[in-house]
Design an enzyme around this catalytic site. Structure first.
Site, PDB file in Angstrom:
ATOM      1  CB  ILE A  18      -0.748  -0.041   1.287  1.00  0.00           C
ATOM      2  CG1 ILE A  18      -1.909  -1.262   1.134  1.00  0.00           C
ATOM      3  CG2 ILE A  18      -1.856   1.430   1.180  1.00  0.00           C
ATOM      4  CD1 ILE A  18      -2.802  -1.387   2.450  1.00  0.00           C
ATOM      5  N   GLY A  52      -9.976 -17.729  13.487  1.00  0.00           N
ATOM      6  CA  GLY A  52      -9.846 -16.344  13.609  1.00  0.00           C
ATOM      7  C   GLY A  52     -10.648 -15.595  12.459  1.00  0.00           C
ATOM      8  CG  ASN A 105      12.417  -3.356   7.663  1.00  0.00           C
ATOM      9  OD1 ASN A 105      11.752  -3.354   6.567  1.00  0.00           O
ATOM     10  ND2 ASN A 105      12.442  -3.659   9.084  1.00  0.00           N
ATOM     11  NE  ARG A 123      -7.624 -17.126   7.050  1.00  0.00           N
ATOM     12  CZ  ARG A 123      -7.172 -16.299   6.172  1.00  0.00           C
ATOM     13  NH1 ARG A 123      -6.254 -16.342   5.434  1.00  0.00           N
ATOM     14  NH2 ARG A 123      -7.686 -15.111   6.464  1.00  0.00           N
ATOM     15  N   GLY A 142       9.118  -5.295   1.935  1.00  0.00           N
ATOM     16  CA  GLY A 142       8.984  -4.583   0.872  1.00  0.00           C
ATOM     17  C   GLY A 142      10.034  -4.639  -0.223  1.00  0.00           C
ATOM     18  CG  ASN A 161     -10.389  -7.935   3.507  1.00  0.00           C
ATOM     19  OD1 ASN A 161     -11.220  -7.452   4.586  1.00  0.00           O
ATOM     20  ND2 ASN A 161     -10.197  -9.258   3.363  1.00  0.00           N
ATOM     21  CB  ILE A 218     -13.203 -22.011  -0.357  1.00  0.00           C
ATOM     22  CG1 ILE A 218     -13.180 -21.554  -1.684  1.00  0.00           C
ATOM     23  CG2 ILE A 218     -14.035 -21.308   0.394  1.00  0.00           C
ATOM     24  CD1 ILE A 218     -14.518 -21.568  -2.575  1.00  0.00           C
ATOM     25  CE1 TYR A 260      -1.658  -6.057  11.095  1.00  0.00           C
ATOM     26  CE2 TYR A 260      -3.870  -6.691  10.889  1.00  0.00           C
ATOM     27  CZ  TYR A 260      -2.684  -6.027  10.355  1.00  0.00           C
ATOM     28  OH  TYR A 260      -3.139  -4.860   9.528  1.00  0.00           O
TER      29      TYR A 260
HETATM   30  N1  UFG Z   1      -9.585 -16.967   2.222  1.00  0.00           N
HETATM   31  C1  UFG Z   1      -9.647 -18.470   1.478  1.00  0.00           C
HETATM   32  N2  UFG Z   1      -8.652 -19.069   0.957  1.00  0.00           N
HETATM   33  C2  UFG Z   1      -7.230 -18.335   0.897  1.00  0.00           C
HETATM   34  C3  UFG Z   1      -7.202 -17.203   1.515  1.00  0.00           C
HETATM   35  C4  UFG Z   1      -8.289 -16.561   2.107  1.00  0.00           C
HETATM   36  O1  UFG Z   1     -10.849 -18.941   1.561  1.00  0.00           O
HETATM   37  O2  UFG Z   1      -6.435 -19.158   0.254  1.00  0.00           O
HETATM   38  C5  UFG Z   1     -10.491 -16.549   2.669  1.00  0.00           C
HETATM   39  C6  UFG Z   1     -10.239 -16.195   4.171  1.00  0.00           C
HETATM   40  O3  UFG Z   1     -10.726 -17.391   5.232  1.00  0.00           O
HETATM   41  C7  UFG Z   1     -11.326 -14.913   4.423  1.00  0.00           C
HETATM   42  C8  UFG Z   1     -11.288 -14.251   3.154  1.00  0.00           C
HETATM   43  O4  UFG Z   1     -10.812 -15.228   2.195  1.00  0.00           O
HETATM   44  O5  UFG Z   1     -12.652 -15.562   4.683  1.00  0.00           O
HETATM   45  C9  UFG Z   1     -10.410 -13.148   3.142  1.00  0.00           C
HETATM   46  O6  UFG Z   1      -9.028 -13.482   3.592  1.00  0.00           O
HETATM   47  P1  UFG Z   1      -7.825 -12.404   3.286  1.00  0.00           P
HETATM   48  O7  UFG Z   1      -6.817 -13.570   4.156  1.00  0.00           O
HETATM   49  O8  UFG Z   1      -7.633 -12.249   2.119  1.00  0.00           O
HETATM   50  O9  UFG Z   1      -8.174 -11.277   4.368  1.00  0.00           O
HETATM   51  P2  UFG Z   1      -8.509 -11.112   5.781  1.00  0.00           P
HETATM   52  O10 UFG Z   1     -10.161 -10.829   5.692  1.00  0.00           O
HETATM   53  O11 UFG Z   1      -8.402 -12.283   6.782  1.00  0.00           O
HETATM   54  O12 UFG Z   1      -7.782 -10.025   6.338  1.00  0.00           O
HETATM   55  C10 UFG Z   1      -7.569  -8.769   5.850  1.00  0.00           C
HETATM   56  C11 UFG Z   1      -6.047  -8.526   5.970  1.00  0.00           C
HETATM   57  C12 UFG Z   1      -5.910  -8.002   7.419  1.00  0.00           C
HETATM   58  C13 UFG Z   1      -7.036  -7.243   7.957  1.00  0.00           C
HETATM   59  C14 UFG Z   1      -8.389  -7.725   7.362  1.00  0.00           C
HETATM   60  C15 UFG Z   1      -9.475  -6.503   7.759  1.00  0.00           C
HETATM   61  O13 UFG Z   1      -4.977  -9.392   5.617  1.00  0.00           O
HETATM   62  O14 UFG Z   1      -4.657  -7.327   7.552  1.00  0.00           O
HETATM   63  O15 UFG Z   1      -8.207  -7.923   5.955  1.00  0.00           O
HETATM   64  O16 UFG Z   1     -10.675  -6.773   7.145  1.00  0.00           O
HETATM   65  F1  UFG Z   1      -6.931  -7.017   9.263  1.00  0.00           F
END
Ligand code: UFG
Length: 331
Positions: A15, A286, A35, A284, A39, A172, A209, A143
């Site tokens: 970003i 959390g 650092n 997954r 990046g 996201n 998924i 986090y």
């Molecule tokens: N997902 C899958 N398969 C994958 C990766 C992700 O099904 O291989 C799902 C996850 O379970 C989730 C959704 O796709 O339901 C989005 O997952 P992401 O990992 O893309 O993003 P997150 O919502 O977990 O987290 C992101 C950022 C965080 C931030 C958060 C805020 O990574 O840093 O959005 O909404 F805090």
């Protein structure tokens, strides 16, 4: 004449590099400080770059003594939610302790304006559909905790020392540079859209998924995807306000529209004209089932209107990935 000198810490990241580029296009002079732990130098499209760590007070002091800085934008952080659960030391050190070093060093040099990258992860499990700025803040991982703690420090430093800030809680973040000047980073990805695209690029290897039994319209998690250029636009608007003397603010940044994981998969299939190799796996740990921003405050106060659709986010990420094709083979 530049509109001001902005220190972009973490400006070589996903970003930060986009915001850095757009700051320059908007007439600001920037110095990127990074650092390079996650990046990449190749993403920095501007001239001034300093390799350094925000926990290194001497490096910051040296920089602040030789350059006039009007404001700092702070993107430097670790962002992998799962890793933060396994290794909280890393997150509290890099995201919290080092940010305190940055803030304290800024204050010593009378730099009192900062834009901070926060996250929707500070809210934890949402208690209602659309999440506004005042929603209960109960993070469920280190986090989110580390980012919320910095928000609390900012609030207290504002009161005590007059540090003015604008904190943006990203939902996201997705997409890539529409002008295709910034390649996609070579770091290992865990976020949905880059994972799907990377797997597709690497011989259509299988994507999973995570969870199909959530209480949502198709059983998969709903997220609010927001283009990094829309985030950049909000940052520049927030900066303009801060430099004009605005008081400190927090804003949630999202489109206010949710897509399920299956809908994202379908959209990737359409954009790339392919059929992803998908398997359905368990949940997954959390993952809240739905995260959607109520972006009214940013729209009203900053006059911010997100422009990009999910389709464009996928297109731009795909193009940026093709730009960095040679890196992907090494992942
Ligand atoms: N997902 C899958 N398969 C994958 C990766 C992700 O099904 O291989 C799902 C996850 O379970 C989730 C959704 O796709 O339901 C989005 O997952 P992401 O990992 O893309 O993003 P997150 O919502 O977990 O987290 C992101 C950022 C965080 C931030 C958060 C805020 O990574 O840093 O959005 O909404 F805090």
């Amino acid at each position: 004449m530049s509109k001001g000198s902005i220190l972009v810490v973490g400006g070589a990241g996903y970003i930060g590099s986009q915001v850095n580029k757009e700051l320059c296009e908007a007439g600001y002079h920037t110095i990127v400080f990074d650092n390079l732990s996650t990046g990449s130098r190749e993403t920095v499209t501007t001239d001034e770059f300093v390799e350094g760590d925000i926990g290194d007070e001497r490096a910051l002091t040296e920089l602040f003594c030789r350059t006039d800085i009007d404001a700092v934008m702070h993107f430097a952080a670790d962002i992998d939610v799962g890793e933060s659960v396994r290794n909280p030391q890393k997150y509290y050190n890099n995201n919290l302790v080092k940010t305190k070093v940055l803030l304290d060093t800024m204050l010593k040099h009378d730099i009192k304006k900062i834009i901070f990258s926060s996250t929707a992860a500070i809210f934890g499990i949402p208690e209602k559909g659309l999440i506004d700025e005042d929603h209960l803040q109960l993070p469920i991982n280190p986090y989110g905790e580390s980012k919320l703690m910095v928000e609390r420090i900012l609030r207290d430093y504002d009161k005590a020392y007059g540090l003015r800030y604008c904190s943006f809680r990203y939902f996201n973040a997705a997409g890539g540079d529409p002008q295709q000047k910034i390649p996609y980073l070579k770091q290992k990805e865990t976020n949905l859209i880059p994972v799907l695209l990377r797997n597709l690029k690497n011989g259509n290897s299988r994507s999973t998924i995570f969870g199909t039994d959530y209480p949502t319209r198709d059983g998969t998690c709903v997220r609010d995807y927001i283009h990094i250029c829309d985030l950049a636009d909000a940052h520049i608007k927030g900066l303009n306000q801060l430099l004009k003397g605005a008081v400190s603010r927090v804003y949630n940044l999202g489109n206010g529209k949710g897509y399920t994981v299956k809908e994202v998969v379908d959209a990737v299939n359409r954009v790339t004209n392919s059929t992803l190799n998908i398997t359905e796996g368990p949940r997954r740990e959390g993952d809240p089932h739905t995260l959607i921003a109520d972006g009214t405050k940013a729209k009203t106060e900053l006059k911010w209107t997100p422009r990009y659709s999910l389709k464009e986010m996928i297109e731009h990420a795909w193009n940026a990935m093709k730009l960095s094709g040679e890196f992907l083979e090494q992942i």
